[in-house]
Write a protein that holds these residues in place. Structure first.
Motif, short mmCIF file in Angstrom:
data_model
loop_
_atom_site.label_atom_id
_atom_site.label_comp_id
_atom_site.label_asym_id
_atom_site.label_seq_id
_atom_site.Cartn_x
_atom_site.Cartn_y
_atom_site.Cartn_z
N THR A 16 0.86 -1.11 0.11
CA THR A 16 0.09 0.04 0.01
C THR A 16 0.73 1.08 -0.11
O THR A 16 0.61 2.32 -0.66
CB THR A 16 -0.88 0.19 1.26
OG1 THR A 16 -1.90 -1.21 1.24
CG2 THR A 16 -1.73 1.31 1.39
N GLU A 17 1.69 1.46 0.92
CA GLU A 17 2.63 2.59 1.13
C GLU A 17 3.76 2.63 0.17
O GLU A 17 4.43 3.54 0.13
CB GLU A 17 3.00 2.74 2.68
CG GLU A 17 1.70 2.76 3.40
CD GLU A 17 2.05 2.84 4.86
OE1 GLU A 17 3.09 3.59 5.45
OE2 GLU A 17 1.24 2.39 5.77
N GLY A 18 4.38 1.48 -0.64
CA GLY A 18 5.53 1.76 -1.29
C GLY A 18 6.62 1.14 -0.66
O GLY A 18 7.68 0.68 -1.14
N ARG A 19 6.94 1.66 0.38
CA ARG A 19 8.25 1.32 1.31
C ARG A 19 7.96 1.66 2.70
O ARG A 19 7.16 2.48 3.27
CB ARG A 19 9.44 2.61 0.81
CG ARG A 19 10.55 2.36 1.29
CD ARG A 19 11.45 3.39 1.00
NE ARG A 19 13.01 2.99 1.84
CZ ARG A 19 14.07 2.52 1.01
NH1 ARG A 19 13.80 2.48 -0.19
NH2 ARG A 19 15.11 2.35 1.79
N ASN A 176 -1.36 -2.71 -11.66
CA ASN A 176 -0.51 -3.02 -10.48
C ASN A 176 0.79 -2.98 -10.56
O ASN A 176 1.46 -2.91 -9.28
CB ASN A 176 -1.15 -4.47 -9.87
CG ASN A 176 -2.71 -4.56 -9.46
OD1 ASN A 176 -3.40 -4.62 -10.42
ND2 ASN A 176 -2.98 -4.54 -8.43
N GLY A 177 1.32 -2.96 -11.67
CA GLY A 177 2.82 -3.01 -11.80
C GLY A 177 2.99 -2.44 -13.30
O GLY A 177 2.09 -2.77 -14.27
N VAL A 178 4.31 -1.74 -13.55
CA VAL A 178 4.69 -1.35 -14.73
C VAL A 178 6.32 -1.34 -14.75
O VAL A 178 7.00 -0.91 -13.52
CB VAL A 178 4.21 0.15 -14.88
CG1 VAL A 178 4.94 0.60 -16.11
CG2 VAL A 178 2.75 0.44 -14.91
N LYS A 213 4.15 1.80 -8.03
CA LYS A 213 3.72 0.70 -9.00
C LYS A 213 4.61 0.56 -9.91
O LYS A 213 4.70 -0.33 -10.71
CB LYS A 213 2.37 0.89 -9.55
CG LYS A 213 1.12 1.14 -8.79
CD LYS A 213 0.84 -0.10 -7.97
CE LYS A 213 -0.46 0.35 -6.83
NZ LYS A 213 -1.54 0.89 -7.52
N VAL A 214 5.60 1.48 -10.22
CA VAL A 214 6.64 1.69 -11.33
C VAL A 214 7.90 0.59 -10.79
O VAL A 214 8.39 1.26 -9.61
CB VAL A 214 7.06 3.05 -11.81
CG1 VAL A 214 8.08 3.00 -12.71
CG2 VAL A 214 5.73 3.84 -12.09
N GLY A 215 8.10 -0.08 -11.65
CA GLY A 215 9.20 -1.06 -11.17
C GLY A 215 8.69 -2.45 -10.75
O GLY A 215 9.53 -3.25 -10.27
N VAL A 232 1.08 8.55 -16.85
CA VAL A 232 0.79 9.68 -15.90
C VAL A 232 1.03 9.39 -14.55
O VAL A 232 0.24 8.20 -14.16
CB VAL A 232 -0.49 10.42 -16.26
CG1 VAL A 232 -0.48 11.67 -15.31
CG2 VAL A 232 -0.73 10.49 -17.66
N THR A 233 1.96 9.78 -14.06
CA THR A 233 2.53 9.14 -12.73
C THR A 233 2.76 10.47 -11.80
O THR A 233 2.63 11.47 -12.32
CB THR A 233 3.66 8.16 -12.66
OG1 THR A 233 3.63 7.73 -11.36
CG2 THR A 233 4.94 8.91 -13.15
#
Length: 255
Positions: A16-19, A176-178, A213-215, A232-233
């Motif tokens: 959820t939070e990325g890190r 969910n992922g790119v 979600k990138v990576g 767009v991010t």
């Protein structure tokens, strides 16, 4: 809380939070940092997180963890609102037709659509349709199919067939992922089939994805990068990841 329950909760919060740092996790779950490190080692073995210095980020393996829409809607809210506003520059001319995917970021984009710019909008997402129903500039079409509770969106053969009969100007997709290697992906095969149909039905594809979600790579790819015109991010995207996407021909727009 049992270890398995705690580890599942940690994986969801990291996704959820990325890190999250080891110290943050220890404080939230009232455990020692040594316990957190053991939990992260176990989760990394499952591909659900990736250990980094001092903490963890979402796993880049083929992750099967999927957050419910309600949980995703409370994550990175400011970034998603900024993405929605920035994506307005990607609108086609008045009178054009668009496909709008399910997701927390695309829902915010639906909220941001102006009430003076006439559009024909097709969506399979119940929550997105509810947001657009009162917009006087939108001719709204809700696509058929079985509604999946996790995303509140129609999926299945009926949905894919309905999308297959369309030709629209722009499709706005969540993911969910790119990644440069795996393209755009999602954990669920039925969701992927619907998104793939969106890609095939559109003259132009725009992805609306926050930088967490990138990576990230999840189980089922639904679009190659050469099928995506723009992503767009938010400004949190790492320079290396941005460079890889732009090298693949994707226009990267940051909010």
């Amino acid at each position: 809380m049992y270890a398995e329950e705690r580890q599942q909760a940690i994986a969801r919060q990291v996704a959820t939070e990325g890190r999250l740092s080891v110290a943050q996790i220890a404080e939230r779950f009232d455990v020692t940092t040594e316990t957190v490190r053991r939990d992260l080692t176990a989760l990394e073995g499952l591909g659900l997180v990736r250990r980094v210095h001092g903490g963890a980020v979402p796993g880049t393996a083929l992750t099967t963890l999927e957050l419910a829409l309600g949980e995703r809607d409370t994550a990175n809210t400011e970034a998603k609102a900024g993405i929605a506003r920035a994506a307005l520059a990607q609108l086609p001319p008045a009178g054009a037709s668009i496909l709008l995917d399910a997701g927390s970021t695309t829902a915010r984009f639906a909220d941001a659509l102006p009430a003076h710019h006439r559009l024909v909008v097709y969506t399979h997402a119940v929550s997105v349709a509810a947001r657009l129903a009162g917009n006087p500039a939108v001719e709204l079409h809700l696509l058929p199919g079985r509604v999946r509770p996790e995303t509140q969106a129609a999926v299945g053969a009926v949905t894919v067939a309905a999308v297959g009969a369309l030709r629209v100007d722009v499709a706005y997709l969540g993911a969910n992922g790119v990644s440069a290697d795996h393209g755009l992906s999602t954990p669920d095969s039925e969701e992927a089939a619907t998104k793939r149909a969106f890609v095939a039905a559109a003259e132009r594809v725009v992805a609306l994805v926050d930088s967490s979600k990138v990576g990230v790579e999840t189980a089922v790819r639904f679009a190659e990068l050469d099928e995506v015109a723009a992503l767009v991010t938010d400004a949190g995207i790492e320079p290396g990841a941005r460079g890889a996407l732009e090298k693949a021909g994707v226009e990267v727009v940051t909010a």
